[in-house]
Design a protein around this motif. Structure first.
Motif, PDB file in Angstrom:
ATOM      1  N   GLY A  60     -74.465   8.370  -5.213  1.00  0.00           N
ATOM      2  CA  GLY A  60     -75.089   7.797  -3.937  1.00  0.00           C
ATOM      3  C   GLY A  60     -74.369   6.867  -3.323  1.00  0.00           C
ATOM      4  O   GLY A  60     -73.746   5.879  -3.990  1.00  0.00           O
ATOM      5  N   VAL A  61     -74.488   6.523  -2.051  1.00  0.00           N
ATOM      6  CA  VAL A  61     -73.842   5.662  -1.078  1.00  0.00           C
ATOM      7  C   VAL A  61     -75.029   5.083  -0.249  1.00  0.00           C
ATOM      8  O   VAL A  61     -75.752   6.113   0.786  1.00  0.00           O
ATOM      9  N   ILE A  62     -75.452   3.821  -0.073  1.00  0.00           N
ATOM     10  CA  ILE A  62     -76.496   3.402   0.805  1.00  0.00           C
ATOM     11  C   ILE A  62     -75.464   2.251   1.871  1.00  0.00           C
ATOM     12  O   ILE A  62     -75.004   1.330   1.320  1.00  0.00           O
ATOM     13  N   ILE A  63     -75.762   2.479   2.916  1.00  0.00           N
ATOM     14  CA  ILE A  63     -75.155   1.480   3.899  1.00  0.00           C
ATOM     15  C   ILE A  63     -76.226   0.864   4.885  1.00  0.00           C
ATOM     16  O   ILE A  63     -76.837   1.467   5.577  1.00  0.00           O
ATOM     17  N   ASN A  64     -76.181  -0.376   4.763  1.00  0.00           N
ATOM     18  CA  ASN A  64     -77.332  -1.357   5.415  1.00  0.00           C
ATOM     19  C   ASN A  64     -76.492  -1.895   6.823  1.00  0.00           C
ATOM     20  O   ASN A  64     -75.163  -2.441   6.617  1.00  0.00           O
ATOM     21  N   PHE A  65     -76.963  -1.987   7.615  1.00  0.00           N
ATOM     22  CA  PHE A  65     -76.564  -2.649   8.961  1.00  0.00           C
ATOM     23  C   PHE A  65     -77.122  -4.053   9.175  1.00  0.00           C
ATOM     24  O   PHE A  65     -78.472  -4.088   9.183  1.00  0.00           O
ATOM     25  N   GLY A  66     -76.241  -4.873   8.917  1.00  0.00           N
ATOM     26  CA  GLY A  66     -76.554  -6.127   9.444  1.00  0.00           C
ATOM     27  C   GLY A  66     -76.205  -6.696  10.964  1.00  0.00           C
ATOM     28  O   GLY A  66     -76.173  -5.746  11.732  1.00  0.00           O
ATOM     29  N   SER A  67     -75.784  -8.001  11.277  1.00  0.00           N
ATOM     30  CA  SER A  67     -75.450  -8.289  12.480  1.00  0.00           C
ATOM     31  C   SER A  67     -74.780  -9.820  12.226  1.00  0.00           C
ATOM     32  O   SER A  67     -75.111 -10.321  11.680  1.00  0.00           O
ATOM     33  N   VAL A  68     -74.007  -9.986  13.638  1.00  0.00           N
ATOM     34  CA  VAL A  68     -73.497 -11.366  13.373  1.00  0.00           C
ATOM     35  C   VAL A  68     -74.599 -12.374  13.771  1.00  0.00           C
ATOM     36  O   VAL A  68     -74.455 -13.426  13.212  1.00  0.00           O
ATOM     37  N   SER A  69     -75.634 -12.023  14.169  1.00  0.00           N
ATOM     38  CA  SER A  69     -76.722 -12.777  14.668  1.00  0.00           C
ATOM     39  C   SER A  69     -77.182 -13.406  13.187  1.00  0.00           C
ATOM     40  O   SER A  69     -77.740 -14.459  13.042  1.00  0.00           O
ATOM     41  N   GLY A  70     -77.104 -12.529  11.981  1.00  0.00           N
ATOM     42  CA  GLY A  70     -77.504 -12.950  10.704  1.00  0.00           C
ATOM     43  C   GLY A  70     -76.678 -13.877   9.996  1.00  0.00           C
ATOM     44  O   GLY A  70     -77.142 -14.555   9.089  1.00  0.00           O
TER      45      GLY A  70
END
Length: 247
Positions: free
Chosen positions: A141-151
């Motif tokens: 399995g592969v899980i990709i989470n989206f962050g942000s430069v705001s974080g």
């Protein structure tokens, strides 16, 4: 890269980077399941991918409700046999999405803050919860989470809650990597800077003097999900054109 025989579940899949990711995964042979609350946009996305010869399933799903997430995962497994890759692409700045950008955080209506927490954080956690056991059982399995430069850079005004929600993606990614490693389940966090999924991003400063084209993010996501990145897990990858170095 070849994703033949793999099934990719993408939240926020009817638009933006979610949709573009789905289109590219389908081109590379994957079965693609797009989850979104926008039924009309899902229908358009489905028609486009099918016209290009791709395998796609679209599911109207409110990721804020675990019962709907669980039901969607069940339908994906019934049609394609498994969920091999999860992209948690759904999200957005609550103040903008809820037409409250004129408020500072201390004035922001609680229901707007709740929307942001539910979509940007709770929904991502729900989706991970719904697919992880199956990935661990199948040893893949592969899980990709989206962050942000705001974080990464923080933000005042109406962005404080968004910064908190997106910075949490890094911690969840690390925890998923630790939990998944004995079962060959990887997790990574992608942290975009300004991306031209909407015109307002073009005005954000970067060292390279421009915002990213969406495909520049999607190409990297495809790499992270491929066997070429089999030794990468638990890491957060900033793709911001030097946004965080601008002084």
């Amino acid at each position: 890269m070849d994703f033949s025989g793999k099934t990719v579940m993408i939240t926020g899949g009817a638009s933006g980077m979610g949709l573009l990711s789905g289109q590219k995964f389908a081109e590379l042979g994957a079965n693609v399941a797009l989850l979104d609350v926008n039924e009309a946009a899902l229908a358009s996305a489905e028609a486009g991918i099918k016209a290009a010869g791709g395998n796609v399933l679209t599911l109207k799903t409110d990721i804020r409700k675990y019962s709907e997430v669980e039901s969607a995962v069940g339908e994906i497994i019934e049609k394609f046999g498994a969920v091999d890759i999860l992209l948690n692409a759904a999200g957005g700045l609550a103040a903008r999405c809820c037409n409250s950008s004129n408020y500072s955080f201390e004035q922001l209506p609680i229901e707007v803050i709740d929307w942001g927490i539910d979509v940007n954080l709770r929904g991502a956690i729900y989706c991970c919860r719904a697919v992880l056991a199956g990935m661990m059982e199948r040893k893949y399995g592969v899980i990709i989470n989206f962050g942000s430069v705001s974080g990464e850079e923080g933000g005042g005004g109406p962005t404080l809650d968004y910064s908190a929600e997106k910075s949490a993606m890094k911690g969840m990614t690390k925890s998923l990597a630790i939990l998944g490693a004995p079962h060959n389940v990887r997790s990574c966090c992608v942290i975009p800077g300004p991306v031209l999924t909407r015109p307002g991003m073009a005005s954000m400063k970067t060292l390279l003097g421009r915002a990213a084209e969406p495909i520049e993010l999607v190409d990297f996501i495809l790499y992270l999900c491929s066997d070429k990145a089999a030794f990468i897990t638990g890491s957060a990858h900033v793709i911001d054109g030097g946004r965080l170095l601008v002084r």
